[in-house]
Structures are given as structure tokens and as C-alpha cells.
Design an enzyme around this catalytic site. Structure first.
Site, PDB file in Angstrom:
ATOM      1  N   ASP A   1       0.860  -1.187   0.000  1.00 40.40           N
ATOM      2  CA  ASP A   1       0.000   0.000   0.000  1.00 40.40           C
ATOM      3  C   ASP A   1       0.899   1.241   0.000  1.00 40.40           C
ATOM      4  OD1 ASP A   1      -2.168   1.641  -0.108  1.00 40.40           O
ATOM      5  OD2 ASP A   1      -3.171   0.869   1.674  1.00 40.40           O
TER       6      ASP A   1
HETATM    7  C1  BGC Z   1      -5.114   3.241   0.180  1.00 38.94           C
HETATM    8  C2  BGC Z   1      -5.335   2.110  -0.805  1.00 38.94           C
HETATM    9  C3  BGC Z   1      -5.312   2.643  -2.217  1.00 38.94           C
HETATM   10  C4  BGC Z   1      -4.008   3.382  -2.458  1.00 38.94           C
HETATM   11  C5  BGC Z   1      -3.887   3.932  -3.860  1.00 38.94           C
HETATM   12  C6  BGC Z   1      -3.921   4.094  -0.179  1.00 38.94           C
HETATM   13  O1  BGC Z   1      -3.844   5.236   0.608  1.00 38.94           O
HETATM   14  O2  BGC Z   1      -4.980   2.707   1.468  1.00 38.94           O
HETATM   15  O3  BGC Z   1      -6.563   1.485  -0.534  1.00 38.94           O
HETATM   16  O4  BGC Z   1      -5.476   1.600  -3.120  1.00 38.94           O
HETATM   17  O5  BGC Z   1      -3.930   4.469  -1.544  1.00 38.94           O
HETATM   18  O6  BGC Z   1      -4.770   4.935  -4.105  1.00 38.94           O
END
Ligand code: BGC
Length: 738
Positions: free
Chosen positions: A286
Site C-alpha cells: 500500500d
Molecule cells: C489506500 C489504498 C489505495 C491506495 C492507492 C492508499 O492510501 O490505502 O486502498 O489503493 O492508496 O490509491
């Protein structure tokens, strides 16, 4: 054959026509992919390999010379959030035509509950208990997204959530591992289709692996303190199911579990995900979660964070550059074996090859937009809204309303509101696409009906300035429909709350209108369970609408005026007050289960221990009656299935749909088992007066859990069974496994 090769073949088989040559061609296709990867790997420099492992996070709409050079030199493997098709193609062209090996990029975006056609939030979708519809919605999102150059979605989000303070509860499918597992599979099927390399399917990503929803105190990014058993039985279950459905990627979460952040957690990423489940796609971290291991205090710098992540089993790093800037030196210093890098790159290339990116790297910019907001997609969105609505209360049959009712007052900050109906994480959704509740009502009623509308108050503000005007229109109307709740930005990532009450002065407004004595119907928009005891006790009819997406107003009006008989059931418990959370139906019994007569049992002195509204709950305009629970055989040898059937009759005067739910309890086991566990459900439609037998088969596999030795197994003994309309009602029986 090792477990990975085996699963490569199984995966390919899923995407190959099941002709008599199916197995053969699946093997050949899998083999061909691996051969192609071998060839590429043999030509790649270490720098190019590391480049594949980096996902660039892109928010701006232009391209710098520096970025072009990064792509040209093979230092990027993927992009996040490039939403301009032309720019996407430009970047892809540099990768394919100008980089040494021409390996295509993969472009990812959070397509969570729709791309442009925005469906209800996932928590609302799970209230439909309709897997076919959930799959269709994902397929529509995939088609729309792929046509605009998105190859990869960061969905489904399948974190079990037991704490409504956590804003991301909106994004998942609720508290139950069984329902969430089936939803996960439906979504993977929908996004990836039968053929991942087709031009209308996208790569799915199971997230956030794992136990992200167990954030302490419901505060996002917080630690998860879960035992290995709960981790496996509850939080990992949907991921296991998603891997079985051949999801191509998995995202490692932000949280730590017992002090080990997910992106540096070898146990979850390598031992379980790959070793036990045979996952052969790739793991993306993530956003900056690798770098964040420095904040956790388990890495001194980015190099050490990168080393921990790659050795734990992360293949691609999102946004931060711990891999990009450090892996080459770590390999040179023999801290990271190059074969570990090779394996990560192999997994990334495997997904790119399966997704057909080498064959069709570009999208036609002239077709951009041609797939979005199609009529049949809007119909599905409307159907999904209707089915996601949960009728919480309907005293005296206040609902449905007649379409020729002389006058209606529509009051509340969410009545003529487009943006907030989209909900959190709304992809490329646009407020202008949303049919508001006011519009939906206007579309529905007969021309003689007078509609008076006023906002009454803002969602979060404290002004009572419009109260008098609101009372005034209520006075001159036959019925009042109030649209209240949370704004879209009150749930989702980093939007947690300590209060679950209606924000601002909305409850005061409802109380004031209620005092007029007019019949009041509340339509509740929310991204999470709210504490609504007062509403529930005092208001005649309450319809839960979640954040319903672009067809919200139409779908809600279908239910308010009786064109659709509500059938939604809660996929999450509604507490009475925030002090009760976490509160969920499948808890353990404790040594002192609550007993009214005994103060020294597990309860509170200031509030009942039970929820306001239980998991599985939801009303209909008709009444269903359950009878004749049959369990055959009631004694069965270990490993043999048990058949359970129940009769359901529509005793009312309207046709309707019912979610028939099957729960069990394993009465004595080597570890304490939940007081109830959902093990099956079927959504049926019955005409007025119609009766139907619904049958379930419980297999040994469905009764497995992690025993005292952490073995996934069934233990002999007596099991209780309930078949009914919610987690707290139903006909009871037992069977025994010997
Ligand atoms: C979130 C994810 C997301 C990623 C990309 C992160 O802050 O936790 O769920 O897919 O950003 O946008």
C-alpha cells in the site's frame, strides 16, 4: 510439480475455454507464459528488474522529461492514478517503443464501487446479498475503466470490519467472513472475467492484506492486535477465497499485526499467501507502506525498509522508492539474493502477460467514454440501489406511499444533494450524474402531487435558521420524507469518527418535524452503521440508503412508492451506542454469557449488551413465515455432508424477496467457537401466498476452523443450526458429526 506451477496451470485453466482440449491448452498457455518470462528475465539487467518493481504515483496531468526518462530507462513498471487516456498511451509508448526490452506498463486506479457509473458503496452492495448483481457491477466497472486505459483496480477491498468508527468500513462488505468471501469472489469474477486478457476486463487486487479493519479504536492506520486464530478464521478468510477465485494481485496493508507491519511480514505474505494458498500473482505494497516501516521503528532507513519488504514477499512498491533506490546495492552487498528479485519480477511479468498487456498495450483514445454510463449499466445501478436499501422500520405500513398522494414535504441536507450520494472512493464518478432523492421522487409521483422541498440544515453545521421554514412545509403536507445522514467525506480512508450520531443538528431537525404530528419517513444516507436509537424508537419508517451512487434517487423512490419491495439485509451490526463497539454477531460466548438475572455476567450497567439492529436484519412490505426445518441425516460420519431445508411462505399480499439465512454453532470444540456463524444463504422471490422449500448442503469444508493446534479441520460433535430471516431469528435444530 511445485505448488506455484500447479496454480499457474489452474489459473490459466480458468481463463481457457473448457473444451476437451481445455486442460491441455491451459498447460500449454501457462508453460508459454513461463517460457516468455524466462527469456525476458535472461535479458534484463538488475536495474531493469528493479524498475518493474516500482509503481509511480501520478497525480499531475503533464509529463516531465525526467519522468519520460525514468520510463525509457525501464525504471518504472506501473503507474497509479493516470486518468488521462492520451497521457497513458504516451507513457506506454515510451515503455513499449523506447525502452530496451519494450515491457509494457500496467496502470492502476481505485475503482471501488464503480468507475463512472457509481454503484452503492460496497457496504450497501453487501446488503443486497446478491452475488450475481455484485459481479455484474464489477464487470461494468471493469469495462468502463479498461476503455479509459485502466488495467488494474485496487479492489475488492475485503477487510472484515467490526468497528463502525473506522471510516473504511464503507469500502468493504461488512463483518462476516462468509458473506465477505463470497462477495470477494463475485468481485474478482466481475473484474477479471473469464478472460483477463480481453479488453473489457481488469486485474483485481485483494486488499488490504491483512487485518487492516482490526485497527485499534477504529482509528485508521492503527495497530491490529489479533491472535493467529482470529487472523486466519476471520480476517484472512476472504483473502483465501479471493485467491481461490484467481485474483491476480494482493495489496499488503498499512497496519502492523503484533508489531510486524504487513509490508514486512513474511508470515502473512510468504508462508500463508504463497506457501499455504499457492498465490502466484504479485503483491503490491500500500501507498508508501514500505517506507512507513521507518516510522514503525522496525527499519532505520529506506534501505532497511526495502530489504525487509522484499524478503517478506512484497513484489512491487507503491509510491515510495525504497526498492528503486536501494535494491541494487542490497543485491551487490549480498543482503538480498538476486533470485528473490527474479521471483518478484517473474510474478509481475506473469500478471502483465495474463492481462494481455504485451498484445494490446494501448487503448483507443477515440473510444474513451464510449463505454461509460450506458443505459443498461444505469439499469443495473438502479437495481443495485433498490436491493441495497434496508427497511429498518415501517410502523403501521406507513410505506409504501401512494404515487397520487396530494402533497409531500421533502426535507434534509441529503435530499437535493448530488455529491454526497456518490460516497467515498468514487472513481471517476461525477456529482452531475447523480439522481438526487428529490429528483427521484419527482420522477415517480403523479402530476397532481405537490412537492415542497427545503434543506432544513446542512449536514455538519449547527444553524437552526431554516427550521421554521421546514416546519412550515411539513405543516402543509400529508407526509414528510427526511433525507439525513453523513456526507461522503465522513467515511473512507482517514475519515474515522468517535461519535456515530447523526452529525450537526439533523436529529434536532427530525425531532422538531416529528413534533408536528405528521407522518415522518427517514431516509438515512451513511457510510457506516450510525447510532440511531432515538430515530428507531420514535419515527414511523426508517429506510437505510447508504451512499447509493448515481441512481440513488430513482432506486430509493422505487422502494418508497412500492415499485420494488425492499429486500436488503444488514451485513453489519448497528450498535445502540458507540461504547458497545466492537459489536458483531459472531462473537464468542464467554464464560459468563449475559444473563438478566445475574449481574456478574458479560454486560453493561448502563446499556443493554445487545445491538440495536443485528446482522442479517431487514424488513419487507410483506411477511415471510418459516416452517418445517429438516436436517438430514441428523447424525453423520465425519466428512459426509448434511442437508438442511426449510420452508418459507409469503404470508402477505405483495410479492417479495427474502434472504433465507443459515447459521450454525459448533457446541463443543477444542477452542471456543462463535455463538453463531453464517454458513449459507439464498435470496428467493415469492409471490403473495407462495411457499417454497429452500435447501442447503453443509459440507465438511464449511465446518472447518483453526483448532487448538492451528490445523484447519472439522471436529466431531454436536452442531446447532438456525434457518431464518436474520442472525437473531430462525428455526432451530441440531446435527451430530461422529
Ligand atoms: C489506500 C489504498 C489505495 C491506495 C492507492 C492508499 O492510501 O490505502 O486502498 O489503493 O492508496 O490509491
Amino acid at each position: 510439480m511445485n505448488i506455484i506451477t500447479k496454480s499457474v496451470i489452474i489459473f490459466i485453466m480458468l481463463f481457457v475455454n473448457q473444451t476437451s482440449f481445455g486442460i491441455k491448452s491451459a498447460e500449454t498457455a501457462a508453460f508459454a507464459i513461463e517460457k516468455r518470462i524466462d527469456k525476458l528475465l535472461a535479458q534484463m539487467t538488475l536495474a531493469e528488474k528493479i524498475g518493474q518493481m516500482y509503481q509511480f504515483s501520478y497525480a499531475k496531468a503533464d509529463m516531465s522529461a525526467e519522468l519520460a526518462e525514468l520510463v525509457r530507462s525501464g525504471k518504472v513498471g506501473a503507474f497509479l492514478a493516470v486518468t488521462d487516456v492520451k497521457l497513458r498511451n504516451k507513457l506506454q509508448k515510451i515503455a513499449v517503443k523506447e525502452s530496451r526490452l519494450g515491457i509494457p506498463l500496467i496502470f492502476g486506479l481505485d475503482v471501488i464501487h464503480g468507475y463512472r457509473t457509481i454503484f452503492p458503496i460496497p457496504l450497501g452492495q453487501s446488503a443486497t446479498w446478491d452475488l450475481r448483481l455484485a459481479e455484474k457491477a464489477a464487470a461494468i466497472a471493469a469495462k468502463e475503466a479498461r476503455s479509459e486505459g485502466i488495467d488494474w483496480t485496487f479492489a475488492p477491498m475485503i477487510d472484515i470490519a467490526r468497528d463502525p468508527r473506522w471510516g473504511r468500513i464503507a469500502e468493504g462488505f461488512g463483518e462476516d467472513p462468509y458473506l465477505c468471501s463470497l462477495m470477494a469472489q463475485a468481485k474478482v469474477r466481475g473484474f477479471q472475467g473469464k478472460n483477463l486478457s480481453a479488453t473489457d476486463t481488469i486485474v483485481a487486487c485483494l486488499k488490504h492484506y491483512v487485518a487492516y479493519g482490526a485497527a485499534e479504536a477504529g482509528r485508521d492506520y492503527n495497530s491490529a492486535e489479533v491472535s493467529e486464530r482470529t487472523l486466519r478464521d476471520i480476517y484472512m478468510a476472504p483473502f483465501r477465497a479471493g485467491v481461490k477465485a484467481a485474483a491476480a494481485t494482493v495489496m499488503s496493508s498499512f497496519n502492523d499485526i503484533g508489531g510486524v507491519p504487513a509490508s514486512g511480514n513474511r508470515f502473512i505474505l510468504t508462508d500463508v499467501l504463497r506457501g499455504e494458498w499457492g498465490f502466484d500473482g504479485f503483491v503490491v505494497s500500500d501507498y508508501e507502506s514500505i517506507k512507513e516501516m521507518i516510522n514503525y521503528g522496525i527499519a532505520a532507513d529506506e534501505a532497511q525498509a526495502g530489504e525487509k519488504a522484499i524478503l517478506a514477499g512484497v513484489d512491487m512498491e507503491m509510491a515510495s522508492r525504497c526498492f528503486l533506490n536501494n535494491l541494487a546495492r542490497l543485491v551487490k552487498d549480498r543482503q538480498v539474493p538476486e533470485k528473490v528479485i527474479d521471483e518478484a519480477v517473474r510474478r509481475i511479468l506473469r500478471v502483465k502477460l495474463r492481462a494481455g498487456l504485451f498484445e494490446h498495450p494501448y487503448v483507443d483514445p477515440n473510444l474513451a467514454g464510449s463505454e461509460t454510463l450506458q443505459n443498461d449499466s444505469l439499469q443495473i445501478a438502479r437495481e443495485m440501489v433498490r436491493k441495497s436499501l434496508v427497511l429498518l422500520k415501517n410502523d403501521g405500513g406507513l410505506l409504501p406511499l401512494r404515487k397520487d398522494i396530494p402533497s409531500i414535504a421533502v426535507i434534509g441536507p441529503l435530499a437535493d444533494n448530488q455529491r454526497d450520494l456518490l460516497g467515498a472512493w468514487c472513481g471517476r464518478g461525477k456529482a452531475e450524474d447523480v439522481v438526487t432523492l428529490l429528483k427521484g421522487i419527482k420522477n415517480k409521483v403523479s402530476s397532481t402531487c405537490r412537492i415542497h422541498y427545503i434543506k432544513g440544515c446542512d449536514i455538519k453545521d449547527n444553524s437552526l435558521g431554516q427550521f421554521d421554514a421546514a416546519l412550515n412545509i411539513a405543516d402543509k403536507s400529508d407526509v414528510v420524507i427526511m433525507a439525513v445522514g453523513e456526507s461522503a467525506d465522513m467515511s473512507g480512508e482517514a475519515h474515522c469518527r468517535t461519535s456515530l450520531d447523526l452529525p450537526g443538528v439533523q436529529r434536532q431537525l427530525i425531532k422538531a418535524i416529528h413534533k408536528t404530528g405528521k407522518p415522518v419517513i427517514v431516509v438515512l444516507f451513511t457510510g457506516r452503521p450510525l447510532t440511531i436509537s432515538w430515530l428507531y424508537e420514535n419515527i414511523g419508517a426508517v429506510l437505510l440508503a447508504w451512499h447509493p451512487g448515481i441512481q440513488g434517487g430513482n432506486g430509493i423512490a422505487d422502494v418508497l412508492f412500492g415499485d420494488y419491495n425492499p429486500s436488503g439485509k444488514l451485513a453489519v451490526t448497528f450498535p445502540r451506542n458507540v461504547g458497545q463497539v466492537p459489536l458483531y454477531y459472531n462473537h464468542k460466548n464467554s464464560g459468563r454469557p449475559p444473563a438478566a438475572s445475574d449481574p456478574f455476567t458479560s454486560k453493561y450497567i448502563d446499556c443493554p449488551w445487545t445491538p440495536l439492529l443485528p446482522f442479517g436484519y431487514g424488513l419487507s412490505y410483506t411477511a415471510f413465515e418459516y416452517s418445517n426445518l429438516e436436517i438430514k441425516p441428523d447424525k453423520v460420519r465425519l466428512g459426509q455432508p448434511v442437508s438442511i431445508s426449510v420452508e418459507v411462505e409469503n404470508k402477505g399480499t405483495k410479492a417479495g424477496e427474502e434472504v433465507v439465512q443459515l447459521y450454525i454453532r459448533d457446541l463443543v470444540a477444542s477452542v471456543a467457537r462463535p455463538v453463531k456463524e453464517l454458513k449459507g444463504f439464498e435470496k428467493i422471490r415469492l409471490a403473495a401466498g407462495q411457499k417454497r422449500k429452500v435447501s442447503f448442503t453443509l459440507t465438511a469444508e464449511q465446518l472447518k476452523f483453526y483448532d487448538i493446534d492451528m490445523k484447519f479441520t472439522v471436529e466431531p460433535g454436536v452442531f446447532k443450526v438456525w434457518a431464518g430471516p436474520s442472525s437473531i431469528q430462525g428455526l432451530e435444530g441440531t446435527f451430530e458429526i461422529f
